[in-house]
Design a protein around this motif. Structure first.
Motif, PDB file in Angstrom:
ATOM      1  N   VAL A  27       4.222  52.117 -16.169  1.00 22.92           N
ATOM      2  CA  VAL A  27       4.809  51.237 -15.159  1.00 22.92           C
ATOM      3  C   VAL A  27       6.241  50.900 -15.571  1.00 22.92           C
ATOM      4  N   PRO A  28       7.086  50.563 -14.616  1.00 25.38           N
ATOM      5  CA  PRO A  28       8.472  50.201 -14.951  1.00 25.38           C
ATOM      6  C   PRO A  28       8.541  48.976 -15.867  1.00 25.38           C
ATOM      7  N   PHE A  29       9.624  48.873 -16.587  1.00 27.22           N
ATOM      8  CA  PHE A  29       9.824  47.818 -17.584  1.00 27.22           C
ATOM      9  C   PHE A  29       9.682  46.421 -16.995  1.00 27.22           C
ATOM     10  N   TRP A  30      10.215  46.210 -15.825  1.00 29.65           N
ATOM     11  CA  TRP A  30      10.298  44.864 -15.262  1.00 29.65           C
ATOM     12  C   TRP A  30       8.981  44.381 -14.659  1.00 29.65           C
ATOM     13  N   VAL A  31       8.049  45.260 -14.361  1.00 24.85           N
ATOM     14  CA  VAL A  31       6.820  44.854 -13.673  1.00 24.85           C
ATOM     15  C   VAL A  31       5.948  43.945 -14.542  1.00 24.85           C
ATOM     16  N   PRO A  32       5.513  44.364 -15.738  1.00 26.28           N
ATOM     17  CA  PRO A  32       4.674  43.441 -16.513  1.00 26.28           C
ATOM     18  C   PRO A  32       5.429  42.193 -16.958  1.00 26.28           C
ATOM     19  N   LEU A  33       6.717  42.327 -17.215  1.00 25.06           N
ATOM     20  CA  LEU A  33       7.514  41.173 -17.622  1.00 25.06           C
ATOM     21  C   LEU A  33       7.594  40.146 -16.505  1.00 25.06           C
ATOM     22  N   GLY A  34       7.930  40.587 -15.312  1.00 23.33           N
ATOM     23  CA  GLY A  34       8.034  39.664 -14.180  1.00 23.33           C
ATOM     24  C   GLY A  34       6.710  39.058 -13.789  1.00 23.33           C
ATOM     25  N   VAL A  35       5.665  39.863 -13.825  1.00 18.89           N
ATOM     26  CA  VAL A  35       4.333  39.365 -13.463  1.00 18.89           C
ATOM     27  C   VAL A  35       3.864  38.333 -14.492  1.00 18.89           C
ATOM     28  N   ALA A  36       4.072  38.586 -15.754  1.00 14.22           N
ATOM     29  CA  ALA A  36       3.626  37.663 -16.798  1.00 14.22           C
ATOM     30  C   ALA A  36       4.395  36.350 -16.743  1.00 14.22           C
ATOM     31  N   VAL A  37       5.706  36.409 -16.539  1.00 16.69           N
ATOM     32  CA  VAL A  37       6.495  35.181 -16.444  1.00 16.69           C
ATOM     33  C   VAL A  37       6.080  34.378 -15.212  1.00 16.69           C
ATOM     34  N   GLY A  38       5.917  35.049 -14.086  1.00 14.01           N
ATOM     35  CA  GLY A  38       5.496  34.355 -12.874  1.00 14.01           C
ATOM     36  C   GLY A  38       4.122  33.730 -13.019  1.00 14.01           C
ATOM     37  N   ALA A  39       3.207  34.438 -13.650  1.00 12.17           N
ATOM     38  CA  ALA A  39       1.861  33.907 -13.839  1.00 12.17           C
ATOM     39  C   ALA A  39       1.855  32.738 -14.822  1.00 12.17           C
ATOM     40  N   ALA A  40       2.684  32.787 -15.846  1.00 15.17           N
ATOM     41  CA  ALA A  40       2.760  31.676 -16.790  1.00 15.17           C
ATOM     42  C   ALA A  40       3.316  30.425 -16.112  1.00 15.17           C
ATOM     43  N   VAL A  41       4.313  30.602 -15.255  1.00 17.48           N
ATOM     44  CA  VAL A  41       4.833  29.464 -14.491  1.00 17.48           C
ATOM     45  C   VAL A  41       3.759  28.937 -13.548  1.00 17.48           C
ATOM     46  N   LEU A  42       2.995  29.836 -12.931  1.00 10.53           N
ATOM     47  CA  LEU A  42       1.891  29.418 -12.076  1.00 10.53           C
ATOM     48  C   LEU A  42       0.841  28.650 -12.881  1.00 10.53           C
ATOM     49  N   GLY A  43       0.595  29.059 -14.101  1.00 10.17           N
ATOM     50  CA  GLY A  43      -0.322  28.319 -14.970  1.00 10.17           C
ATOM     51  C   GLY A  43       0.159  26.905 -15.227  1.00 10.17           C
ATOM     52  N   THR A  44       1.467  26.727 -15.384  1.00 10.67           N
ATOM     53  CA  THR A  44       2.030  25.392 -15.552  1.00 10.67           C
ATOM     54  C   THR A  44       1.841  24.560 -14.294  1.00 10.67           C
ATOM     55  N   VAL A  45       2.068  25.161 -13.145  1.00  5.28           N
ATOM     56  CA  VAL A  45       1.903  24.445 -11.875  1.00  5.28           C
ATOM     57  C   VAL A  45       0.450  24.029 -11.688  1.00  5.28           C
ATOM     58  N   VAL A  46      -0.474  24.934 -11.975  1.00  5.96           N
ATOM     59  CA  VAL A  46      -1.897  24.610 -11.848  1.00  5.96           C
ATOM     60  C   VAL A  46      -2.276  23.499 -12.821  1.00  5.96           C
ATOM     61  N   GLY A  47      -1.733  23.541 -14.017  1.00  6.65           N
ATOM     62  CA  GLY A  47      -1.988  22.473 -14.984  1.00  6.65           C
ATOM     63  C   GLY A  47      -1.473  21.134 -14.498  1.00  6.65           C
ATOM     64  N   ARG A  48      -0.312  21.131 -13.898  1.00  5.26           N
ATOM     65  CA  ARG A  48       0.235  19.883 -13.355  1.00  5.26           C
ATOM     66  C   ARG A  48      -0.611  19.376 -12.199  1.00  5.26           C
ATOM     67  N   LEU A  49      -1.103  20.278 -11.372  1.00  7.54           N
ATOM     68  CA  LEU A  49      -1.967  19.873 -10.266  1.00  7.54           C
ATOM     69  C   LEU A  49      -3.320  19.360 -10.768  1.00  7.54           C
ATOM     70  N   ALA A  50      -3.745  19.860 -11.932  1.00  6.28           N
ATOM     71  CA  ALA A  50      -5.014  19.425 -12.507  1.00  6.28           C
ATOM     72  C   ALA A  50      -4.900  18.080 -13.223  1.00  6.28           C
ATOM     73  N   GLY A  51      -3.700  17.574 -13.351  1.00  9.86           N
ATOM     74  CA  GLY A  51      -3.541  16.249 -13.933  1.00  9.86           C
ATOM     75  C   GLY A  51      -2.811  16.193 -15.253  1.00  9.86           C
ATOM     76  N   ILE A  52      -2.326  17.310 -15.752  1.00  6.39           N
ATOM     77  CA  ILE A  52      -1.537  17.295 -16.981  1.00  6.39           C
ATOM     78  C   ILE A  52      -0.116  16.903 -16.581  1.00  6.39           C
TER      79      ILE A  52
END
Length: 84
Positions: A27-52
């Motif tokens: 896969v191209p270089f940017w695909v796993p990098l972009g997906v992982a960064v976006g998912a990690a930010v989404l994890g932060t958002v979900v954590g904030r919504l869960a009450g952290i």
């Protein structure tokens, strides 16, 4: 989302994305990098919504970031182009 949470999400995503890129050569270089960064930010958002809602980064938030980024990178690995 605090600045420290965003920086942590970017670091977690970058490490997992670059690690996945080292494994996934089809896969191209940017695909796993972009997906992982976006998912990690989404994890932060979900954590904030869960009450952290603290000023500092908690261990649970980092675990969420890693879990979301790892799941997203796994999906990229499973659906990536297998032509070498």
């Amino acid at each position: 989302m605090t600045l420290s949470s965003l920086v942590t999400a970017l670091a977690v995503g970058a490490v997992l994305g670059l690690g996945a890129r080292w494994i996934l050569r089809a896969v191209p270089f940017w695909v796993p990098l972009g997906v992982a960064v976006g998912a990690a930010v989404l994890g932060t958002v979900v954590g904030r919504l869960a009450g952290i809602d603290t000023a500092a980064v908690t261990a649970f938030e980092v675990v969420l970031q890693v879990a979301f980024a790892a799941a997203a990178v796994t999906l990229v690995a499973m659906t990536g182009d297998v032509r070498g």
